[in-house]
Design an enzyme around this catalytic site. Structure first.
Site, PDB file in Angstrom:
ATOM      1  CG  HIS A 232      56.682 -70.867  22.730  1.00  0.00           C
ATOM      2  ND1 HIS A 232      57.966 -71.319  22.827  1.00  0.00           N
ATOM      3  CD2 HIS A 232      55.896 -71.892  23.114  1.00  0.00           C
ATOM      4  CE1 HIS A 232      57.949 -72.578  23.251  1.00  0.00           C
ATOM      5  NE2 HIS A 232      56.707 -72.942  23.440  1.00  0.00           N
TER       6      HIS A 232
ATOM      7  CB  ALA B 208      48.615 -75.631  22.203  1.00  0.00           C
TER       8      ALA B 208
ATOM      9  CD  GLU C  33      58.633 -76.117  23.599  1.00  0.00           C
ATOM     10  OE1 GLU C  33      57.654 -76.002  24.342  1.00  0.00           O
ATOM     11  OE2 GLU C  33      58.589 -75.863  22.381  1.00  0.00           O
TER      12      GLU C  33
ATOM     13  CE1 TYR D 106      57.847 -79.529  23.387  1.00  0.00           C
ATOM     14  CE2 TYR D 106      58.710 -81.337  22.066  1.00  0.00           C
ATOM     15  CZ  TYR D 106      57.955 -80.185  22.167  1.00  0.00           C
ATOM     16  OH  TYR D 106      57.321 -79.684  21.075  1.00  0.00           O
TER      17      TYR D 106
HETATM   18 ZN   LIG Z   1      56.017 -74.894  24.189  1.00  0.00          ZN
END
Ligand SMILES: [Zn+2]
Length: 604
Positions: A379, A346, A403, A513
């Site tokens: 996003h 994704a 993120e 992340y």
């Molecule tokens: Zn993301």
């Protein structure tokens, strides 16, 4: 949020070259005569914008229609972009001591730091490294494990098996089969490291890893120390969770799971053991059933992929954001095409860097993808919020922010939110919190050490501290150290297990992340407070709260125009990253875990 294959990418493809590519003509076109810094920067970002758009289009087609041709075209566009970006980065260093306004000074710095892959000046080497990068990502995208003649599984199929099978033999079989796809990448990866380092050195960095670490508005060493500080804040929570999950898995799988050592990497419900929520049914507390199953509800209502995305869009409009543009619905890829190879991972795109928002996703009608949709749209709404900034500031405050925003929104997908949507009649009472929190911790807390270790490995690879002869051993040493997991079958240096994780062949930095995992709780705590939520943090949703929406929008609109502590302060009132929010969120769970673990081994 971010598990598995379908969750992680998120605009990563758009950022493959770091949001800064320049033209092939630039090296020649840059005049030798000294120019005013602002004139240089203005010209650079206008030229860059054109190249970014070209590259986005080529990458979009490559990602949604993988063939040798689209790979070649995308590689070409990326090569043009990157080599021009390298030229601008080099030119920017000439203006380092120039007296100029603060915006121009920041743009010069961003020009110098914006690459994730700096190609060497030599055109043959530049072509080689971009070809290798595109090729490795293609190998990953086309990776299949064939159990027998005509029985080939792609990562989508394997992900489902990893998530749902409780047959240890089958799990190990597909785990081993998938990891084998990365073996042929090793030779290419070695060469890619050489060339990426060469390019980074030509820009004045010690190596490509040092270049990645320099992007955080602080010295690279200080940044590495910040990560250590944050990890130490959260490690006790991870260790408690690890101990609990280990003995519960041992109840299920017997001696395959040691009483006190690392957990076998194939038994945690995910190919990389990066999130463990798929083994929730094996570790759930008694009476934890919250009384509903969102996957079943969505399927029962015959929700389709468009319907899933409509829910996500509705969240943002409830905060006061404008609806998605018409082109979003015309151009996005929401389901897996039957007739061609695509990168299902994704991701969220803003192809023209203004309004051409899209997501690329193979949506399944599940609770997991319901959350992922909210994340990806985070996003897109971020991208649109900063569209009025000059091109070089059209990015998140730091890469963890992009993120984190998506996931902050996803943290508002609470039972109370589902009630407001009419998907649920009433929210479960507080007695169900242990189960809800444990499920969330299996995703968010389990992820932290994995989020940290990938770049610990890559930074050391780029620095030459880990040589090709130890790639795989060093990988597993770090996984043991941080995650407390181990492979159940012998690994050798013939294997290249890092290549079986998307972000390694795709050249996407991973520390973002980890940062996002920490930041999202800090953001959530602040926005929940702004929204006046007084319940437990895990039951707060900012859905429908215009005041929280305004605060969010204001921060998003800053883009990358200011150092990230300014954006952090705008959203939370704090200038430092703070893992106390994730500890707050899970405090009741930590207490419960420690009670369960009494008298049992903790650590590995
Ligand atoms: Zn993301």
């Amino acid at each position: 949020m971010w598990r598995g294959i379908s969750v992680f990418a998120v605009l990563c493809a758009a950022l493959l070259v770091g949001g800064s590519d320049v033209s092939a003509q630039t090296p020649q076109a840059t005049p030798a005569a000294p120019r005013d810094a602002k004139t240089f920067v203005d010209a650079a970002e206008q030229r860059l914008l054109k190249l970014w758009v070209d590259t986005s289009r080529a990458d979009w087609v490559r990602s949604t229609y993988i063939t040798g041709d689209t790979e070649a075209l995308a590689a070409k566009a990326n090569e043009r972009s990157i080599s021009a970006a390298v030229a601008y980065a080099k030119d920017a260093t000439k203006y380092e001591s120039a007296k100029t306004d603060s915006d121009t000074a920041r743009k010069l710095k961003l020009l110098r730091l914006s690459l994730t892959l700096a190609t060497p000046h030599d055109p043959d080497e530049a072509a080689e490294v971009t070809r290798i990068a595109a090729g490795m990502e293609g190998t990953y995208g086309k990776g299949k494990y064939c159990r027998a003649e005509g029985q080939c599984l792609d990562l989508e199929d394997i992900t489902k098996i990893m998530a749902t099978s409780r047959d240890a033999k089958e799990l190990l079989d597909v785990w081993t089969g998938w990891h084998a796809i990365a073996r042929p990448m090793k030779k290419d990866f070695v060469r890619y490291v050489e060339l990426a380092n060469k390019g980074a050195r030509e820009l004045g960095f010690a190596d490509a890893g040092a270049m990645w670490r320099s992007k955080y508005d602080m010295p690279p060493d200080a940044f590495a120390k910040e990560l250590d500080r944050l990890w130490e804040q959260v490690r006790p929570l991870y260790v408690s969770l690890h101990a609990y999950v280990r003995w519960k898995l041992r109840e299920k799988y017997g001696d395959a799971v040691p009483a006190s050592g690392p957990i076998p990497a194939h038994l945690l419900g995910n190919m990389w053991a990066q999130t463990w929520d798929n083994v929730y049914p094996l570790v759930a507390p008694k009476d934890a059933d919250p009384g509903y199953d969102l996957t079943r509800i969505l399927k029962g209502r015959k929700t389709d992929a468009v319907g899933m995305v409509k829910y996500g869009e509705g969240f943002f409009t409830s905060l006061g954001f404008d609806p998605l543009p018409k082109t979003f619905w015309e151009r996005s890829m929401l389901t897996k095409p039957k007739d061609r190879e695509v990168v299902c991972h994704a991701s969220a795109w803003d192809v023209d860097y203004v309004d051409d928002l899209r997501i690329k996703m193979c949506i399944d009608i599940t609770a997991e993808d319901f959350t992922t949709v909210h994340h990806e749209l985070g996003h897109n709404f971020y991208q649109r919020a900063y569209k009025a900034q000059p091109p070089l500031f059209r990015d998140s405050a730091n890469d963890g922010f992009h993120e984190a925003i998506g996931d902050t929104i996803a943290l508002s997908v609470t039972p109370e939110y589902l009630v407001k949507l009419g998907l649920l009649d009433r929210a479960p009472d507080a007695t169900k919190d242990t189960g809800l929190l444990l499920a969330k911790a299996l995703e968010k807390v389990a992820f932290l050490p994995f989020g940290l270790m990938i770049d610990q490995w890559r930074w050391r690879v780029f620095a030459g501290e880990i040589t090709p002869a130890q790639y795989n051993k060093a990988w597993w040493d770090l996984r043991l150290k941080y995650q407390g997991v181990a492979p159940a079958v012998a690994r050798t240096e013939e294997d290249f297990d890092p290549g079986a994780k998307y972000h390694v062949p795709a050249n996407v930095p991973y520390t973002r992340y980890f940062l996002a995992d920490i930041l999202q709780f800090q953001f959530h705590r602040a926005l929940a407070k702004t929204a006046g939520c007084t319940s437990a943090l895990n039951r707060c949703s900012i859905y429908g709260n215009k005041k929280a929406g305004e605060r969010l929008e204001k921060t998003l609109a800053m883009g990358q125009s200011r150092p990230w502590p300014d954006a952090l302060e705008s959203l939370t009132g704090q200038r430092e990253m703070d893992a106390s929010a994730i500890r707050d969120y899970f405090a009741p769970l930590q207490k419960w875990l420690d009670e369960q673990n009494k008298g049992k081994p903790v650590g590995w």
